[in-house]
Write an enzyme that holds these catalytic residues in place. Structure first.
Site, mmCIF file in Angstrom:
data_model
loop_
_atom_site.group_PDB
_atom_site.id
_atom_site.type_symbol
_atom_site.label_atom_id
_atom_site.label_comp_id
_atom_site.label_asym_id
_atom_site.label_seq_id
_atom_site.Cartn_x
_atom_site.Cartn_y
_atom_site.Cartn_z
ATOM 1 N N GLY A 104 2.205 -4.175 7.484
ATOM 2 C CA GLY A 104 1.886 -5.066 6.370
ATOM 3 C C GLY A 104 3.008 -5.400 5.420
ATOM 4 N N GLU A 138 5.420 -0.450 0.195
ATOM 5 C CA GLU A 138 4.079 -0.669 0.766
ATOM 6 C C GLU A 138 3.581 -2.072 0.444
ATOM 7 O OE1 GLU A 138 1.795 -0.200 2.663
ATOM 8 O OE2 GLU A 138 1.006 1.822 2.745
ATOM 9 N N ASP A 139 2.675 -2.580 1.256
ATOM 10 C CA ASP A 139 2.026 -3.844 0.948
ATOM 11 C C ASP A 139 0.914 -3.628 -0.085
ATOM 12 O OD1 ASP A 139 0.539 -2.331 2.735
ATOM 13 O OD2 ASP A 139 0.115 -3.965 4.123
ATOM 14 N N ASP A 170 -4.468 1.518 -1.632
ATOM 15 C CA ASP A 170 -5.920 1.432 -1.732
ATOM 16 C C ASP A 170 -6.433 2.808 -2.183
ATOM 17 O OD1 ASP A 170 -8.455 0.233 -1.298
ATOM 18 O OD2 ASP A 170 -8.501 0.889 0.770
ATOM 19 N N GLY A 189 -4.877 5.492 -1.642
ATOM 20 C CA GLY A 189 -3.671 6.243 -2.010
ATOM 21 C C GLY A 189 -3.318 7.339 -1.010
ATOM 22 N N THR A 200 -2.535 7.234 2.313
ATOM 23 C CA THR A 200 -1.390 6.979 3.198
ATOM 24 C C THR A 200 -0.074 7.169 2.458
ATOM 25 O OG1 THR A 200 -2.755 5.312 4.286
ATOM 26 C CG2 THR A 200 -0.411 5.308 4.828
ATOM 27 N N ARG A 221 -1.379 -12.787 8.513
ATOM 28 C CA ARG A 221 -0.194 -12.160 7.896
ATOM 29 C C ARG A 221 0.796 -13.218 7.408
ATOM 30 N NH1 ARG A 221 -0.244 -6.607 8.983
ATOM 31 N NH2 ARG A 221 -1.110 -6.014 10.994
HETATM 32 P P1 5GP Z 1 -4.843 3.779 1.683
HETATM 33 O O1 5GP Z 1 -4.382 5.019 2.399
HETATM 34 O O2 5GP Z 1 -4.171 3.587 0.337
HETATM 35 O O3 5GP Z 1 -6.335 3.731 1.558
HETATM 36 O O4 5GP Z 1 -4.518 2.609 2.669
HETATM 37 C C1 5GP Z 1 -3.585 1.645 2.485
HETATM 38 C C2 5GP Z 1 -3.587 0.760 3.736
HETATM 39 O O5 5GP Z 1 -4.897 0.235 3.975
HETATM 40 C C3 5GP Z 1 -2.702 -0.441 3.527
HETATM 41 O O6 5GP Z 1 -1.367 -0.195 3.920
HETATM 42 C C4 5GP Z 1 -3.372 -1.478 4.386
HETATM 43 O O7 5GP Z 1 -2.932 -1.350 5.712
HETATM 44 C C5 5GP Z 1 -4.846 -1.117 4.355
HETATM 45 N N1 5GP Z 1 -5.598 -1.925 3.377
HETATM 46 C C6 5GP Z 1 -6.186 -1.507 2.245
HETATM 47 N N2 5GP Z 1 -6.788 -2.511 1.574
HETATM 48 C C7 5GP Z 1 -6.561 -3.627 2.319
HETATM 49 C C8 5GP Z 1 -6.927 -5.013 2.158
HETATM 50 O O8 5GP Z 1 -7.589 -5.465 1.209
HETATM 51 N N3 5GP Z 1 -6.509 -5.865 3.135
HETATM 52 C C9 5GP Z 1 -5.783 -5.459 4.212
HETATM 53 N N4 5GP Z 1 -5.422 -6.380 5.095
HETATM 54 N N5 5GP Z 1 -5.429 -4.158 4.392
HETATM 55 C C10 5GP Z 1 -5.807 -3.253 3.450
#
Ligand code: 5GP
Length: 172
Positions: A41, A96-97, A100, A102, A104, A162
């Site tokens: 991402g 990071e993109d 969410d 947190g 990862t 993307r």
């Molecule tokens: P976390 O471990 O913070 O929950 O996950 C982060 C990852 O979840 C991001 O790098 C991304 O790949 C995915 N992600 C979380 N929210 C979104 C969203 O709204 N759209 C997309 N496309 N990916 C998301």
């Protein structure tokens, strides 16, 4: 068919990326920077960001997924593609993109410290603060966004979207 609506324009995103690049250039003027970009991402954000940093930068990529309940202090990390440069004693910016829950990003930060990084800063272009399960300090944040599923500027839905230049919310 999915419905796609703009949340943040290309112009706003690029202005913010320029600002973050300047901030990083100011903060790191004494030393070199190693960018670790989290695939897939953040490839577009990384490409724009590094061109707004006027210091020597090394760039590496990592792809990972984290699993684990929020009650576990850190989710299990599965590295699908590992960095190919040494990070020992280096100052790292993890790019990071979107953050969410947190899970990862916090596991990736721990992983880089396990590899001997001297410091690890976190830089994300989008942040869904509302969804956080694991507290994590974000050093550079572009936009706090609402709790919607978003696509564009590197982010996908089923491997599509993307390439959108703006950030959009998608509804099925
Ligand atoms: P976390 O471990 O913070 O929950 O996950 C982060 C990852 O979840 C991001 O790098 C991304 O790949 C995915 N992600 C979380 N929210 C979104 C969203 O709204 N759209 C997309 N496309 N990916 C998301």
């Amino acid at each position: 068919m999915e419905k796609v609506e703009e949340l943040i324009s290309e112009k706003e995103i690029l202005a913010k990326v320029e600002e973050i690049g300047k901030q990083i250039s100011d903060d790191f003027k004494e030393g070199d920077i190693t960018i670790v970009s989290v695939l897939k991402g953040s490839f577009i954000f990384t490409a724009d960001l590094v061109r707004n940093i006027n210091l020597p930068v090394e760039i590496a990529f990592i792809a990972a997924s984290s699993y684990g309940a929020s009650t576990v202090s850190s989710g299990e990390l599965k590295i699908r593609y590992d960095i190919d440069i040494p990070v020992k004693d280096k100052d790292i910016i993890l790019v990071e993109d979107i953050v969410d829950t947190g899970l990862t990003i916090s596991r990736l930060k721990e992983y880089l410290f396990e590899l001997g990084a001297k410091s690890v800063k976190i830089c994300t272009i989008f942040d869904k603060v509302e969804r956080r399960e694991k507290q994590v300090d974000i050093d550079y944040c572009g936009f706090v966004i609402p709790n919607e599923f978003v696509v564009g500027y590197g982010l996908d839905y089923n491997n599509k979207y993307r390439n959108l230049k703006n950030l959009c919310k998608i509804t099925m």
